[in-house]
Scaffold this active site. Sequence first.
Site, PDB file in Angstrom:
ATOM      1  N   LEU A 180     -10.722  19.643 -34.419  1.00  0.00           N
ATOM      2  CA  LEU A 180     -10.635  18.541 -33.467  1.00  0.00           C
ATOM      3  C   LEU A 180      -9.776  19.043 -32.307  1.00  0.00           C
ATOM      4  CD1 LEU A 180      -9.874  15.430 -35.747  1.00  0.00           C
ATOM      5  CD2 LEU A 180     -12.066  16.067 -34.737  1.00  0.00           C
ATOM      6  N   ASP A 181     -10.082  18.600 -31.092  1.00  0.00           N
ATOM      7  CA  ASP A 181      -9.265  18.987 -29.955  1.00  0.00           C
ATOM      8  C   ASP A 181      -7.832  18.509 -30.149  1.00  0.00           C
ATOM      9  OD1 ASP A 181     -11.530  20.057 -28.802  1.00  0.00           O
ATOM     10  OD2 ASP A 181     -11.963  18.270 -27.602  1.00  0.00           O
ATOM     11  N   LYS A 182      -6.907  19.148 -29.454  1.00  0.00           N
ATOM     12  CA  LYS A 182      -5.475  18.842 -29.580  1.00  0.00           C
ATOM     13  C   LYS A 182      -5.188  17.342 -29.531  1.00  0.00           C
ATOM     14  CE  LYS A 182      -1.092  19.455 -27.126  1.00  0.00           C
ATOM     15  NZ  LYS A 182      -0.420  20.059 -25.945  1.00  0.00           N
ATOM     16  N   ARG A 197     -16.923  14.889 -25.272  1.00  0.00           N
ATOM     17  CA  ARG A 197     -16.337  14.781 -23.939  1.00  0.00           C
ATOM     18  C   ARG A 197     -17.299  15.283 -22.867  1.00  0.00           C
ATOM     19  NH1 ARG A 197     -10.892  17.976 -24.912  1.00  0.00           N
ATOM     20  NH2 ARG A 197     -10.431  17.314 -22.769  1.00  0.00           N
TER      21      ARG A 197
END
Length: 325
Positions: free
Chosen positions: A137-139, A236
């Site tokens: 997962l992104d930060k 995104r």
Amino acid sequence: MGEMIQQTALVPERQGGRRLDQVATGCFPDYSRSRVQSWIKSGALRVDGKQGRAKDKVRARQVLTLIAELESDKRWEPEAIPLNIVFEDAHVLVINKPAGLVVHPGAGNYSGTLLNGLLHHEPALSKIPRAGIVHRLDKDTTGLMVVAKNLQAQANLVNQLQARTVKREYEAVVQGLMTRGGNVEKPIGRHPSNRLKMGVIASGKYAATQYRLIERYRAHTHIKLQLETGRTHQIRVHMAHLRFPLIGDPLYGRSLRLPKKCGDTLKEQLQGFRRQALHARQLGLIHPDTQKHMQWEVPLPDDMVALLVALQQDRETIHEQTPGE
């Protein structure tokens, strides 16, 4: 010294004529195809005692011999980072990742990552590539992630991700008013001029996202999404491509637009939301050992709840001020 592996296998009759790496992955199912390929390249995995190439065709009843060492990953240090563990057994670990936590060490983030925390929680994970991490997962994305606790589980989960039997459902809040849900099938690749970004690129990898409406507000929409593929920044990028970027997205968002007659509460929420409003709410998979379907769900984090409450109150306030509309 790491753990030594010594295994042999006969190429099955029906596998004759296939590529060495494909056959070997089937004969040694505890290990991922990429790992098997690296062993073929290094000569740790041989055919009738001779070193071959991954693309070589094998014959039925040839002998595959594997003699290799599983080295511990000494590059990263264990760190006492709190983990919100949703489920754990001998095979898998499911966590609810908070915003701000980087999953894997890399440029600019060599410590303080989920991987460092996993090594502290379970030192045996040092024997597994990436400490058992099979997807990211992104930060600043929150929510559910699964981690493999042994090589067999890791190979199984990697295969499930490729076969799309891992089901991941997300929730997001986007700028703009969506009229209906839909599916996006647009290839994603590295942005040609900004290497920090991904984009819809004709030469990119196939990517598919399904999205459905949950709630419409005055100028924003709360949606749920399902990933069919798992490309970097996929949700995104796809939402920005549709011109519905996620609220707070620093890379793919557009300049903040406040609804007309926006109250102070909503204004503060929108201006203060400094991460992409994205949460991995639900995760489903086939357990690598029991082969039973398992599913987990975690509620939205507090910042997204507060954002949705402000959007709801804004809509109700304007409705009360303009009766009859």
